[in-house]
Design an enzyme around this catalytic site. Sequence first.
Site, short mmCIF file in Angstrom:
data_model
loop_
_atom_site.label_atom_id
_atom_site.label_comp_id
_atom_site.label_asym_id
_atom_site.label_seq_id
_atom_site.Cartn_x
_atom_site.Cartn_y
_atom_site.Cartn_z
CG HIS A 104 -0.16 0.11 2.56
ND1 HIS A 104 -0.16 -1.26 3.03
CD2 HIS A 104 -0.07 1.40 3.59
CE1 HIS A 104 0.85 -0.45 4.32
NE2 HIS A 104 1.19 0.21 4.90
CB CYS A 138 1.98 1.96 10.19
SG CYS A 138 0.75 2.51 9.14
#
Length: 681
Positions: free
Chosen positions: A67, A191
């Site tokens: 991603h 993250c």
Amino acid sequence: MTEMITADLVDLELDLSAGTKEAAARALAERMVALGRVSDLDGFLADVAAREAQMPTGLDGGIGIPHCRSAHVTEPTLAFGRAARGIDFGAPDGPADLIFLIAAPAGADDAHLTILSSLARQLMDAEFTGALRSTSTAQEAAALIRGEASPGAGRDEDGDGDGTELDGEEPYAEEPGADAPPFRIVAVTSCPTGIAHTYMAAESLENAAREAGVELTVETQGSAGFTRLDPAVVAAADAVIFAHDVPVRDKPRFAGKPTVDVGVKAGINRPAELIAEVREKAARGETTAPTGTAPVDHAGDAEDGYGTKLRKWLMSGVSYMVPFVAAGGLLIALGFAIGGWKIDKAPSVAEHFIWTDHTSWAALLFQIGGLAFAFLVPVLAGYIAYGMADRPGLVPGFVGGSVAVTIDAGFLGGLAAGLLAGAVVMGIQRVRIPAVLRGIMPVVVIPLISSAVVGFLMFLVVGKPIASLQSALTDWLEGLTGANAIILGVILGLMMCFDLGGPLNKVAYAFAVGGLTHPTDGSLKVMAAAMAAGMVPPLAMALATTVRGRLFTKTERENGKAAWFLGASFITEGAIPFAAADPLRVIPASMAGGAVTGALSMAFGCTLRAPHGGVFVVPLIGQPLLYLVAVAAGVGVSTAVVVLLKGARKTAPSGEGVGVEPKGGAPLGEAPDGKRESVTA
């Protein structure tokens, strides 16, 4: 989710067309391109690869979630592929058979990112992933992901067949009738991208807490923004879990409690262990510092040594400094290009500006760039201190950096000021403060005391010696000629090409940029050599994939096309995919070419006032034609070396365990179209 995935974005036989994670991402991305969701396939895949380089996106349970956020994505999109034979995404338990490619625009709104985060949470549900493994049509898979089809009749955690959770209980409550209050944990997950791992870790921790009978509340600091935990919830918590790969925002809120601090993947893969570990710490009475700001805890993982933490602190400052350098330096260079070398003598445009005079416009660009560039040292110092002590370090860091500018201590003064400011704040934070004063500490006391101390040290103690050292360094650079200049060019070239955008590359670049704060002929030569060498690795890999494509995989040949532009733009990271796949050949080849280019640039006397821009600022370079010759020479050397090394590998004797290149041009084990074949030794 309805708009994000359709049956056209589902491939239930992905492994038939893709055997590697790069090929899988390309196959799914091509579906996005076909629907107009991605505007530039190669640009998007480069962004996916850059995210993958930060941390593998494979998860336990056979899941891969490549991603990224990318300017080449026109609308938030999700593509799904199923690979029966599995594709390696770096998960500890082996290849992934469920692959989700998540594409978010660079400016995605919160609503879309929230939907993507909900998918990330679903991936922690075994019933959901099981349904995806058993579905037989793309339409069914898309419906499952959109939430239009249920993977099961509902959860029946108490085993009574009613499809509900434990009767009459909240999800995380202790057993009814228990006298002891539940053990309470607050957690923070985050993250780098903030789209997937953040929310998957949260879901995993929540599931483990439910099974352990623990009350757990998670703050997800993701791309969709975050809502701070209620202070009452934090105050009532018995322990804290941090599962993060970027700094926790407002970390001092959680001070004084037993804490487990790990990477976000640990939150996904072993949540039960983390909960057990933090409960053990609570039982032993272990807590963090009372003010929650023990700087070494802020600055990196607990296992990091001081050298690693120092590198992280310095890189924090450099990373925040670079945008000021690029914007300010390019504006200054454009001012010189349009108005000539005397533009720095022009009066202030606030007092004298003629709309039809190109010199006035040049002066405007130059003066805006000068103001932006003036922030270089304060920003460097401020964010070094921020890396050490979080937000309380910003004020003394900026103050110390400004003092460094005032006393002409320059770049070295900024480094010293940032480290001093962080250390002073860290010292203040270790002092035990009465509870009644804690509220004013971060707003009044810490900024006041730390700024005064750092200002005193910079003005009266360390500032002048550093200014003298900076002056000596400037004089040394100015006096570099002949062999000494060439040796410096070689060293800069080797550093720029060793880790391709990593810490050593950044040190060399920061050294070169630091000279622009007091530009001299010597410092401008250093800047030119650093940029020239940094362009070599991606350009060399692009050329090598063009002239000897059979030595590279199909994916590498595709990456080579993008590397032309990346190298020309002075984005050294464009060579990372090649170095990651074959470091023992690509990195030495890159260093050889970088050393040649750095040496030639210094020998030719090339100068550069712009800190970035690649070939697009060649008109602003002193000796531009010789500069291009230096770059071309280095690219040629790197290309020759990497082709020689890869060719030697392909033609090694079979007895050495290395395949012989077959006829037809494709490397052993790879078909001409780039697909891997099984080979029997």
